[in-house]
Design an enzyme around this catalytic site. Structure first.
Site: not given
Ligand code: GAR
Length: 189
Positions: A12, A14, A84, A87, A101, A103, A144, A173
């Site tokens: 979490g 992000n 993950l 949807i 999203n 990625h 994706d 990010e």
């Molecule tokens: C992030 O790096 C995001 O880009 C990735 O999961 C991480 C979540 O981090 N998403 C994917 O790989 C989607 N295919 P967080 O829970 O610390 O935000």
């Protein structure tokens, strides 16, 4: 006020960053955080920041209208921040160009089922890539593959480990995701 619901499965970072970014906005607010993982750290983070958070199970997500109904009632946009599960089509159709999203790679490279988190960075190291980055895109029915909104790359050095790349991606990010979400919402309404 445009309301964002965040779907997340993991740590979490992000989600936390997005909630903080919009905290004082009069135009956009994060009203809800939902996770398919009961123990996900993201739920604690959201609660601590004063945002309603709750858990749903994979089967009800896929086979009932429970999550769909909550989203329809409580959100204008859906942000996937480390979410993950695929949807369901019904949700995609109800939120055209309103599901965003992030990625952790330069799509179309390193996308698709199973390509998430450290799996992506390990593959980047294995293939001796000289760059990686982030992609922010609309979500369609295929993992994706929705239209790309924003990409930013970062150099990968020969000596970089997957953890080093993860750290570089994390910085990208944090710097870009909330701003891009804001721009999309303000432009699209
Ligand atoms: C992030 O790096 C995001 O880009 C990735 O999961 C991480 C979540 O981090 N998403 C994917 O790989 C989607 N295919 P967080 O829970 O610390 O935000």
């Amino acid at each position: 006020m445009k309301r964002i619901a965040i779907l997340a499965s993991g740590t979490g970072t992000n989600t936390e960053n997005i909630i903080k970014y919009f905290k004082n906005s009069s135009l956009i607010s994060v009203t809800l955080v939902l996770s398919n993982k009961k123990e996900a750290k993201v739920l604690e983070k959201a609660t601590r920041l004063g945002v309603t958070s709750s858990y749903f199970d994979k089967n009800s997500f896929r086979n009932t209208n429970a999550v769909f109904t909550i989203l329809k009632e409580q959100a204008d946009y859906i942000v996937l921040a480390g979410f993950l599960l695929k949807i369901p089509l019904k949700i995609i159709e109800a939120f055209p160009n309103k599901i965003i999203n992030i990625h952790p790679a330069l799509l179309p490279k390193y996308g698709g089922k199973g390509m998430y988190g450290m799996h992506v960075h390990n593959a980047v190291v294995k293939n001796r890539e000289t760059a990686s980055g982030i992609t922010i895109h609309y979500v369609n029915e295929n993992y994706d593959e929705g239209a790309i909104i924003f990409q930013k790359s970062v150099e990968v050095l020969v000596c970089d480990t997957a953890e080093d790349i993860a750290q570089k991606i994390h910085v990208l990010e944090q710097e870009n995701f909330p701003k891009v979400i804001e721009k999309v919402i303000l432009e699209n309404g």
